[in-house]
Write an enzyme that holds these catalytic residues in place. Structure first.
Site, mmCIF file in Angstrom:
data_model
loop_
_atom_site.group_PDB
_atom_site.id
_atom_site.type_symbol
_atom_site.label_atom_id
_atom_site.label_comp_id
_atom_site.label_asym_id
_atom_site.label_seq_id
_atom_site.Cartn_x
_atom_site.Cartn_y
_atom_site.Cartn_z
ATOM 1 N N ASP A 19 88.803 7.346 27.472
ATOM 2 C CA ASP A 19 89.392 6.228 27.039
ATOM 3 C C ASP A 19 88.955 5.598 25.739
ATOM 4 O OD1 ASP A 19 90.895 3.979 27.387
ATOM 5 O OD2 ASP A 19 89.742 2.838 28.817
ATOM 6 N N TRP A 24 90.311 2.653 19.065
ATOM 7 C CA TRP A 24 89.535 3.558 17.963
ATOM 8 C C TRP A 24 90.295 3.620 16.394
ATOM 9 C CZ3 TRP A 24 90.462 7.815 14.988
ATOM 10 C CH2 TRP A 24 89.154 8.524 14.071
ATOM 11 N N SER A 64 97.900 9.779 32.930
ATOM 12 C CA SER A 64 98.051 9.345 34.422
ATOM 13 C C SER A 64 99.296 9.245 34.827
ATOM 14 C CB SER A 64 97.326 8.245 34.377
ATOM 15 O OG SER A 64 97.905 6.997 33.804
ATOM 16 N N ASN A 67 100.809 6.116 32.491
ATOM 17 C CA ASN A 67 100.835 6.407 31.333
ATOM 18 C C ASN A 67 102.155 6.496 30.813
ATOM 19 O OD1 ASN A 67 97.697 8.204 30.670
ATOM 20 N ND2 ASN A 67 98.141 5.976 30.318
ATOM 21 N N ARG A 193 85.926 1.220 35.470
ATOM 22 C CA ARG A 193 86.772 1.208 36.611
ATOM 23 C C ARG A 193 87.036 2.852 36.672
ATOM 24 N NH1 ARG A 193 89.634 -2.524 33.657
ATOM 25 N NH2 ARG A 193 91.175 -1.365 32.205
ATOM 26 N N LEU A 194 87.616 3.289 37.833
ATOM 27 C CA LEU A 194 88.131 4.592 38.061
ATOM 28 C C LEU A 194 89.534 4.887 37.693
ATOM 29 C CD1 LEU A 194 85.975 5.827 40.896
ATOM 30 C CD2 LEU A 194 85.667 6.539 38.651
ATOM 31 N N SER A 195 90.233 3.848 37.854
ATOM 32 C CA SER A 195 91.749 3.891 37.063
ATOM 33 C C SER A 195 92.500 5.020 38.104
ATOM 34 C CB SER A 195 91.822 4.014 35.925
ATOM 35 O OG SER A 195 91.407 2.972 35.356
#
Ligand code: FPP
Length: 246
Positions: A19, A24, A64, A67, A193-195
């Site tokens: 992530d 960035w 994911s 996404n 978090r694990l998402s």
């Protein structure tokens, strides 16, 4: 202090939530895809480090099920990066004995990405030094649901008996079937978090969260995460004294 391999316990399976690419890039006043591109360099460095340390399984959360909701340009940019990565890495994977595996349902990926993904999986099938799991169109809840549906169907058809279902039965129906559970889950980018990532498999994993954004997560930062993991005592429900005395 630079952390050396000898200072670390090497986990069998490390899973990474990569992530922070977008932020960035934004910090540098560049488009988000610039961050994803830099993230691919981190992927290369982390894969190479994991392989040289003898990690058996490395799992990267690359895309994911959620996404797909990103702007179309970002989704197609990510798909392009993925395709180029797979194309450019095949020889390195074969040379280093890296077997590629996909966690997730590839059906929804664009056809050109699916093709190169299937080819890479096929061509690296007999590699045994390390398995590289790419989680693509992956969501843990949907993985569990699909597994439960398959188990229910087999129970109805009579090839499985519901009385004899075990935790291993469920594990064997997940995309990670046959692999050790992750010992360490690392998430970069400052969120804790694990998402929807490996919720069943990571039940006993050590969690390592870092503020470092994925494009800045390289060998040095990976070694720091492994060092932190090495300092922890995994008790699996036992007391500390039981673990120490075996
Ligand atoms: C999360 O950062 C990152 C992703 C959704 C994609 C990760 C993809 C790569 C590192 C490149 C392609 C992958 C491979 C395996 C070649 P974010 O965009 O959510 O960052 P933000 O939270 O700062 O917006």
């Amino acid at each position: 202090m630079e952390i050396q391999e000898k200072d670390c316990t090497i986990p069998r399976h490390v899973a990474l939530i990569m992530d922070g690419n977008g932020r960035w890039a934004e910090e540098r006043h560049r488009p988000r895809l610039f961050g994803h591109k830099a993230g691919v360099d981190s992927v290369r460095e982390v894969v190479e480090t994991a392989r040289s340390l003898g990690i058996e399984v490395l799992t990267l959360y690359a895309f994911s099920t959620e996404n797909w909701n990103r702007p179309e340009g970002e989704v197609s940019g990510l798909m392009g990066l993925l395709k180029n990565y797979l194309r450019s890495e095949l020889r390195t994977m074969l040379r280093n004995g890296i077997r590629l595996n996909c966690l997730g349902l590839p059906q929804r990926l664009p056809e050109d990405v699916r093709t190169v993904l299937q080819q890479t999986i096929e061509e690296t099938r007999s590699c045994t030094a390390m398995t590289l799991n790419l989680a693509l169109n992956y969501g843990s809840r949907s993985e569990l649901l699909v597994a439960i549906q398959a188990i229910a169907r087999q129970c109805l058809e009579g090839s499985l008996d519901w009385h004899s279902l075990t935790e291993e039965t469920l594990s064997a129906h997940l995309f990670t079937a046959g692999q050790p559970d992750p010992d360490l889950v690392i998430r970069t980018g400052g969120e804790n978090r694990l998402s929807n990532f490996l919720l069943w498999q990571a039940s006993y994993a050590e969690l390592y969260f870092t503020e470092i954004k994925w494009p800045d997560f390289r060998k040095e930062q990976f070694m720091e995460a492994l060092y932190s993991y090495s300092k922890r005592q995994r008790r699996f429900g036992k007391t500390g004294a039981q673990v120490v005395t075996g």
